[in-house]
Scaffold this motif. Structure first.
Motif, PDB file in Angstrom:
ATOM      1  N   THR A 191       0.844  -1.195   0.000  1.00 18.01           N
ATOM      2  CA  THR A 191       0.000   0.000   0.000  1.00 18.01           C
ATOM      3  C   THR A 191       0.884   1.251   0.000  1.00 18.01           C
ATOM      4  O   THR A 191       2.109   1.166   0.180  1.00 18.01           O
ATOM      5  N   ARG A 192       0.233   2.388  -0.138  1.00 20.83           N
ATOM      6  CA  ARG A 192       0.982   3.646  -0.088  1.00 20.83           C
ATOM      7  C   ARG A 192       1.596   3.850   1.292  1.00 20.83           C
ATOM      8  O   ARG A 192       2.683   4.430   1.414  1.00 20.83           O
ATOM      9  N   THR A 193       0.897   3.396   2.314  1.00 20.88           N
ATOM     10  CA  THR A 193       1.438   3.506   3.676  1.00 20.88           C
ATOM     11  C   THR A 193       2.716   2.685   3.816  1.00 20.88           C
ATOM     12  O   THR A 193       3.689   3.138   4.453  1.00 20.88           O
ATOM     13  N   ASN A 194       2.730   1.500   3.220  1.00 15.31           N
ATOM     14  CA  ASN A 194       3.959   0.683   3.260  1.00 15.31           C
ATOM     15  C   ASN A 194       5.115   1.419   2.592  1.00 15.31           C
ATOM     16  O   ASN A 194       6.262   1.382   3.094  1.00 15.31           O
ATOM     17  N   ILE A 195       4.826   2.074   1.481  1.00 13.67           N
ATOM     18  CA  ILE A 195       5.879   2.839   0.797  1.00 13.67           C
ATOM     19  C   ILE A 195       6.378   3.970   1.691  1.00 13.67           C
ATOM     20  O   ILE A 195       7.592   4.211   1.813  1.00 13.67           O
ATOM     21  N   ALA A 196       5.465   4.687   2.346  1.00  8.85           N
ATOM     22  CA  ALA A 196       5.845   5.804   3.210  1.00  8.85           C
ATOM     23  C   ALA A 196       6.696   5.330   4.383  1.00  8.85           C
ATOM     24  O   ALA A 196       7.660   6.007   4.789  1.00  8.85           O
ATOM     25  N   ILE A 197       6.343   4.180   4.954  1.00  8.14           N
ATOM     26  CA  ILE A 197       7.108   3.653   6.093  1.00  8.14           C
ATOM     27  C   ILE A 197       8.558   3.378   5.698  1.00  8.14           C
ATOM     28  O   ILE A 197       9.485   3.563   6.506  1.00  8.14           O
ATOM     29  N   VAL A 198       8.765   2.950   4.478  1.00 11.36           N
ATOM     30  CA  VAL A 198      10.131   2.677   4.000  1.00 11.36           C
ATOM     31  C   VAL A 198      10.827   3.954   3.551  1.00 11.36           C
ATOM     32  O   VAL A 198      12.012   4.183   3.848  1.00 11.36           O
ATOM     33  N   VAL A 199      10.099   4.827   2.856  1.00 11.90           N
ATOM     34  CA  VAL A 199      10.712   5.997   2.221  1.00 11.90           C
ATOM     35  C   VAL A 199      11.059   7.080   3.235  1.00 11.90           C
ATOM     36  O   VAL A 199      12.140   7.687   3.168  1.00 11.90           O
ATOM     37  N   ILE A 200      10.180   7.376   4.183  1.00 18.72           N
ATOM     38  CA  ILE A 200      10.412   8.502   5.099  1.00 18.72           C
ATOM     39  C   ILE A 200      11.693   8.333   5.912  1.00 18.72           C
ATOM     40  O   ILE A 200      12.507   9.282   5.998  1.00 18.72           O
ATOM     41  N   PRO A 201      11.966   7.188   6.538  1.00 16.37           N
ATOM     42  CA  PRO A 201      13.260   7.042   7.234  1.00 16.37           C
ATOM     43  C   PRO A 201      14.453   7.206   6.286  1.00 16.37           C
ATOM     44  O   PRO A 201      15.485   7.783   6.682  1.00 16.37           O
ATOM     45  N   ALA A 206      19.109  10.256   4.480  1.00 14.18           N
ATOM     46  CA  ALA A 206      19.808  10.914   3.373  1.00 14.18           C
ATOM     47  C   ALA A 206      19.999  12.402   3.653  1.00 14.18           C
ATOM     48  O   ALA A 206      21.051  12.982   3.350  1.00 14.18           O
ATOM     49  N   SER A 207      18.984  13.044   4.252  1.00 10.18           N
ATOM     50  CA  SER A 207      19.087  14.471   4.563  1.00 10.18           C
ATOM     51  C   SER A 207      20.147  14.731   5.627  1.00 10.18           C
ATOM     52  O   SER A 207      20.971  15.652   5.494  1.00 10.18           O
ATOM     53  N   ILE A 208      20.139  13.922   6.698  1.00  6.87           N
ATOM     54  CA  ILE A 208      21.135  14.099   7.762  1.00  6.87           C
ATOM     55  C   ILE A 208      22.543  13.825   7.238  1.00  6.87           C
ATOM     56  O   ILE A 208      23.499  14.544   7.573  1.00  6.87           O
ATOM     57  N   ALA A 209      22.687  12.793   6.408  1.00  9.12           N
ATOM     58  CA  ALA A 209      24.015  12.470   5.849  1.00  9.12           C
ATOM     59  C   ALA A 209      24.526  13.613   4.968  1.00  9.12           C
ATOM     60  O   ALA A 209      25.720  13.948   4.998  1.00  9.12           O
ATOM     61  N   THR A 210      23.641  14.225   4.197  1.00  9.97           N
ATOM     62  CA  THR A 210      24.031  15.369   3.366  1.00  9.97           C
ATOM     63  C   THR A 210      24.493  16.525   4.238  1.00  9.97           C
ATOM     64  O   THR A 210      25.496  17.197   3.941  1.00  9.97           O
ATOM     65  N   HIS A 211      23.761  16.792   5.310  1.00 12.24           N
ATOM     66  CA  HIS A 211      24.145  17.870   6.227  1.00 12.24           C
ATOM     67  C   HIS A 211      25.498  17.580   6.883  1.00 12.24           C
ATOM     68  O   HIS A 211      26.342  18.488   7.001  1.00 12.24           O
ATOM     69  N   PHE A 252       8.615  12.253  -4.062  1.00 14.44           N
ATOM     70  CA  PHE A 252       8.517  12.092  -5.514  1.00 14.44           C
ATOM     71  C   PHE A 252       9.597  11.159  -6.077  1.00 14.44           C
ATOM     72  O   PHE A 252       9.604  10.886  -7.278  1.00 14.44           O
ATOM     73  N   PHE A 253      10.526  10.713  -5.210  1.00 16.69           N
ATOM     74  CA  PHE A 253      11.624   9.871  -5.666  1.00 16.69           C
ATOM     75  C   PHE A 253      11.325   8.410  -5.376  1.00 16.69           C
ATOM     76  O   PHE A 253      10.835   8.067  -4.300  1.00 16.69           O
ATOM     77  N   PRO A 254      11.690   7.516  -6.321  1.00 15.33           N
ATOM     78  CA  PRO A 254      11.553   6.073  -6.060  1.00 15.33           C
ATOM     79  C   PRO A 254      12.475   5.621  -4.930  1.00 15.33           C
ATOM     80  O   PRO A 254      13.441   6.304  -4.566  1.00 15.33           O
ATOM     81  N   VAL A 255      12.201   4.467  -4.383  1.00 12.71           N
ATOM     82  CA  VAL A 255      13.012   3.905  -3.294  1.00 12.71           C
ATOM     83  C   VAL A 255      14.463   3.764  -3.734  1.00 12.71           C
ATOM     84  O   VAL A 255      15.396   4.057  -2.970  1.00 12.71           O
ATOM     85  N   ALA A 256      14.686   3.344  -4.964  1.00  6.31           N
ATOM     86  CA  ALA A 256      16.056   3.144  -5.460  1.00  6.31           C
ATOM     87  C   ALA A 256      16.829   4.461  -5.529  1.00  6.31           C
ATOM     88  O   ALA A 256      18.052   4.474  -5.308  1.00  6.31           O
ATOM     89  N   ILE A 257      16.155   5.582  -5.821  1.00 10.08           N
ATOM     90  CA  ILE A 257      16.835   6.881  -5.864  1.00 10.08           C
ATOM     91  C   ILE A 257      17.275   7.292  -4.458  1.00 10.08           C
ATOM     92  O   ILE A 257      18.362   7.849  -4.272  1.00 10.08           O
ATOM     93  N   LEU A 258      16.441   7.017  -3.468  1.00 13.86           N
ATOM     94  CA  LEU A 258      16.844   7.317  -2.095  1.00 13.86           C
ATOM     95  C   LEU A 258      18.012   6.431  -1.660  1.00 13.86           C
ATOM     96  O   LEU A 258      18.875   6.870  -0.886  1.00 13.86           O
ATOM     97  N   LEU A 259      18.029   5.195  -2.169  1.00 14.87           N
ATOM     98  CA  LEU A 259      19.217   4.362  -1.941  1.00 14.87           C
ATOM     99  C   LEU A 259      20.460   5.011  -2.547  1.00 14.87           C
ATOM    100  O   LEU A 259      21.557   4.966  -1.976  1.00 14.87           O
TER     101      LEU A 259
END
Length: 405
Positions: A191-201, A206-211, A252-259
């Motif tokens: 579901t979309r919720t499953n995607i959010a649970i994986v994507v948000i962390p 990725a944001s903290i690592a960039t900082h 807006f990014f796929p899971v692989a892009i966040l990887l």
């Protein structure tokens, strides 16, 4: 249009997937792990290729920081003459071997890589509409190859799961496109919720690592560079705007892009420590070598410093001249003694005769005085020579002494 980017990216990813597919063939979720590792090592491969440009970027940045005060002085001096300012700045950069393009090269090269990976990952599911999308049906998508990947590999990618969701799924993806991730007639298993649970962390990491990467880079900048308004602005973008941009665009990014973002930051963090550590060792070695050279050239304690003799030839000539003058004085000293005795004898005769002698043999005439011959003749009162007069004076003395006896 950008096939020269899409094909190399897809081939590198294909090779790594082949490697990891043979390592984890039958493990639960093995296909998802193999595809995830192929994306991660695609990033590592491309960053390894860009390693030398990255080192060039670091060295260029350090040179820019070193000459920044001089650049500021040129800007201030030629503030009203833009042409002259540009010429002087280019001249200074050329003297120090500074190339501004090298400072931006690694970042510029990563942009097309990111675009290529994003397009290849999105092209596994071609049901979307818009620019670059073919608006295929689910069946057409699952039976169409994707650059280096065959149709069978496309189906394998769409069926694989990482933490229960497809690698090319994203939070804002329309539910109508979910059909491509399952065989026809099968129920959608996420579901979309499953995607959010994986994507948000993953977005947060990725944001903290960039900082953190930006913070480590800014911490190595000298204080002089931090006083530059342009540098402060770039640091602000790197520290806060870019990490915030990942949080905003993450849905807006796929899971692989966040990887891709996470693995890219991991590589950058390690690479910075290695490169900066190596440069610091080189600078320390150069500093120690300079100190050793100064110590070697310095005089020993208690010893006078060696000063080079400038006019060695003239010094030797002076020494020879002094030696010659000393030898001449030694040779002329007997003559001078004899002359002084003659002067004394003549003076005594002159006193005995009661005459005054204006010129004495061996003496120098005073300025304006007449020659010695004229003075002698006047004082004697006759034209007789000196020796005759001396003889007569001697006889008179002897005769006088006999009479007294």
């Amino acid at each position: 249009m950008l096939n020269f980017i899409y094909w190399p990216v897809s081939w590198i990813m294909w090779i790594w997937h082949w490697v990891f597919d043979h390592i984890t063939p039958n493990t639960p979720g093995g296909n998802g792990i193999a595809w995830a590792l192929s994306v991660i090592f695609l990033v590592f491969t491309l960053r390894a290729i860009l390693y030398k440009p990255f080192v060039k970027q670091i060295r260029t940045t350090k040179k820019m920081q070193e000459i920044n005060p001089q650049l500021q002085a040129i800007r201030k001096k030629y503030a009203k003459d833009r042409v002259k300012m540009t010429e002087e700045m280019q001249k200074l950069q050329k003297e120090h071997g500074f190339n501004p393009l090298l400072g931006c090269l690694p970042m510029l090269l990563q942009i097309p890589v990111f675009i290529g990976l994003f397009h290849v990952l999105r092209s596994f599911n071609r049901m979307a509409t818009g620019m670059g999308q073919l608006h295929m049906t689910a069946e057409q998508t699952r039976s169409t190859g994707n650059y280096a990947f065959s149709a069978e590999q496309v189906r394998n990618f769409l069926d694989s799961r990482l933490f229960g969701v497809p690698l090319s799924s994203y939070i804002t993806e329309p539910t109508t496109e979910f059909q491509a991730f399952v065989e026809k007639g099968q129920a959608i298993d996420f579901t979309r919720t499953n995607i959010a649970i994986v994507v948000i962390p993953m977005m947060i990491i990725a944001s903290i690592a960039t900082h953190m990467n930006s913070r480590a880079s800014v911490a190595r900048q000298p204080e002089a560079a931090l006083e530059n308004p342009q540098t402060r602005m770039m640091n602000m973008l790197a520290l806060y705007v870019f990490p915030l941009g990942i949080l905003v665009t993450g849905p807006f990014f796929p899971v692989a892009i966040l990887l891709y973002w996470m693995s890219n930051n991991i590589w950058t963090y390690g690479q910075q420590h290695i490169v900066f550590g190596r440069i610091a060792k080189e600078e320390e070695a150069a500093r120690l070598a300079k100190q050793e050279k100064l110590k070697a050239n310095a005089p020993k304690p208690g010893a006078r410093p060696d000063r080079p003799k400038r006019n060695k030839g003239s010094g030797q000539a002076k020494t020879v001249a002094l030696e010659k003058s000393d030898s001449n004085e030694t040779t002329e000293s007997p003559t001078k003694d004899a002359g002084s005795e003659a002067v004394d004898a003549t003076a005594d005769n002159a006193v005995d005769d009661g005459t005054s002698t204006q010129h004495v043999v061996g003496s120098k005439p005073k300025p304006g005085a007449k020659p010695s011959g004229t003075a002698s003749s006047k004082s004697s009162g006759n034209s007789g020579s000196g020796p005759k007069k001396q003889g007569s004076n001697a006889r008179n003395k002897r005769g006088g002494k006999k009479g007294r006896r």
